[in-house]
Scaffold this motif. Structure first.
Motif, short mmCIF file in Angstrom:
data_model
loop_
_atom_site.label_atom_id
_atom_site.label_comp_id
_atom_site.label_asym_id
_atom_site.label_seq_id
_atom_site.Cartn_x
_atom_site.Cartn_y
_atom_site.Cartn_z
N GLY A 172 11.17 -8.53 -7.44
CA GLY A 172 11.30 -7.11 -7.70
C GLY A 172 12.42 -6.49 -6.90
O GLY A 172 13.28 -7.20 -6.37
N THR A 173 12.43 -5.17 -6.83
CA THR A 173 13.48 -4.45 -6.13
C THR A 173 12.93 -3.76 -4.89
O THR A 173 11.71 -3.64 -4.72
N ARG A 174 13.85 -3.28 -4.05
CA ARG A 174 13.47 -2.61 -2.81
C ARG A 174 14.20 -1.27 -2.71
O ARG A 174 15.10 -1.10 -1.89
N PRO A 175 13.80 -0.31 -3.57
CA PRO A 175 14.51 0.96 -3.65
C PRO A 175 14.40 1.84 -2.41
O PRO A 175 15.23 2.73 -2.20
N TYR A 176 13.37 1.61 -1.59
CA TYR A 176 13.12 2.51 -0.46
C TYR A 176 13.40 1.85 0.89
O TYR A 176 13.74 2.55 1.84
N ALA A 249 15.27 6.60 0.63
CA ALA A 249 15.97 5.73 -0.31
C ALA A 249 17.46 5.65 -0.01
O ALA A 249 18.08 4.58 -0.09
N GLN A 250 18.05 6.77 0.36
CA GLN A 250 19.47 6.80 0.66
C GLN A 250 19.79 6.05 1.95
O GLN A 250 20.81 5.38 2.05
N ARG A 251 18.90 6.14 2.93
CA ARG A 251 19.14 5.51 4.22
C ARG A 251 18.91 4.01 4.20
O ARG A 251 19.71 3.24 4.75
N THR A 252 17.82 3.57 3.60
CA THR A 252 17.43 2.17 3.75
C THR A 252 17.20 1.43 2.43
O THR A 252 16.91 0.24 2.45
N GLY A 253 17.32 2.13 1.29
CA GLY A 253 17.05 1.49 0.00
C GLY A 253 18.17 0.54 -0.44
O GLY A 253 19.26 0.53 0.13
#
Length: 264
Positions: A172-176, A249-253
């Protein structure tokens, strides 16, 4: 046939005991529940025979506090995180860190204390004996079929929970938060009744929706909680604000969150 249908219904009910009860209510205090709902959830949870809720909460809080180095450490592979961790003795460090896990809130809960005190007879009866005897008595199912369907439901519910520990940490993905193993995966989300947005959950464990999309995507556990919120049995539902979610999400996604959606 009646036994098959009813066992499927019991299976789904049992899963809500884990997802809404053990997980979102008691492990994370993502919402509060009045006594009638707690009784509904403790019975549902007992249908899965994942031992007592107190034990479950202890292991799950440890899982969040030490993500990827916890009791079902996903860094040790899919098999270990799925079921292997139950086949070996706990690592001494896991046992040591268990002692520092705060369980004061759940230990003070009389419903959970009752289940813990009478764990084997209560959970054993709820999970195996009653679901076997009801179809035998009420619609003349054979004891052999009733027992094996109850056992099949039990095994299936175990693996449904284990998929969150294993599959939802690899595919899967890691958006956050791209720094941790938990992922968002829409396919597994259907199987686990809304628990598949696991990257979101680890970023915002207090959010009762366990997903940014909330009820806009397939999330039966959230619908279950909101249903009881309408009659006042569930209340103080907690959510992460849109600004907090976007900032994280912007910082670590990993960049896969697009227009409030997580691409999986």
């Amino acid at each position: 046939m009646a036994c098959d249908i009813n066992d499927c219904a019991v299976f789904v009910y049992a899963l809500f005991g884990i997802s809404a009860g053990n997980h979102r209510l008691w492990s994370h205090n993502a919402f509060k529940a009045k006594l009638p709902l707690q009784i509904i959830l403790i019975i549902a949870s007992s249908l899965t025979f994942q031992y007592s809720v107190l034990n479950w909460v202890r292991d799950h809080r440890l899982h969040h506090r030490y993500t990827d180095t916890d009791p079902h450490n996903a860094a040790r592979g899919v098999f270990f995180s799925h079921i292997g961790w139950l086949l070996v003795k706990k690592h001494p460090e896991v046992k040591r860190r268990e002692k520092f896990t705060d369980l004061r809130d759940v230990k003070a809960n009389p419903v959970l204390r009752f289940q813990k005190k009478w764990a084997v007879p209560f959970i054993g009866s709820i999970c195996f004996i009653i679901p076997t005897l009801i179809p035998v008595y009420f619609w003349n199912e054979s004891l052999n079929v009733a027992w094996h369907l109850s056992f099949l439901r039990y095994v299936a519910s175990l693996h449904q929970t284990f998929l969150v520990n294993s599959y939802a940490h690899f595919v899967g993905t890691r958006p956050y938060d791209k720094r941790i193993l938990p992922t968002n995966n829409r396919s597994i989300n259907v199987v686990v009744l809304g628990e598949g947005f696991h990257n979101f959950h680890h970023a915002f464990p207090w959010d009762y929706r366990s997903a940014e999309l909330g009820t806009l995507f397939f999330n039966p556990t959230t619908w279950f909680i909101e249903l009881f919120a309408k009659i006042g049995w569930a209340y103080d539902l907690k959510t992460a604000s849109k600004a907090v979610i976007e900032g994280r999400a912007q910082r670590t996604g990993d960049g896969t969150r697009v227009q409030n959606k997580s691409v999986s």
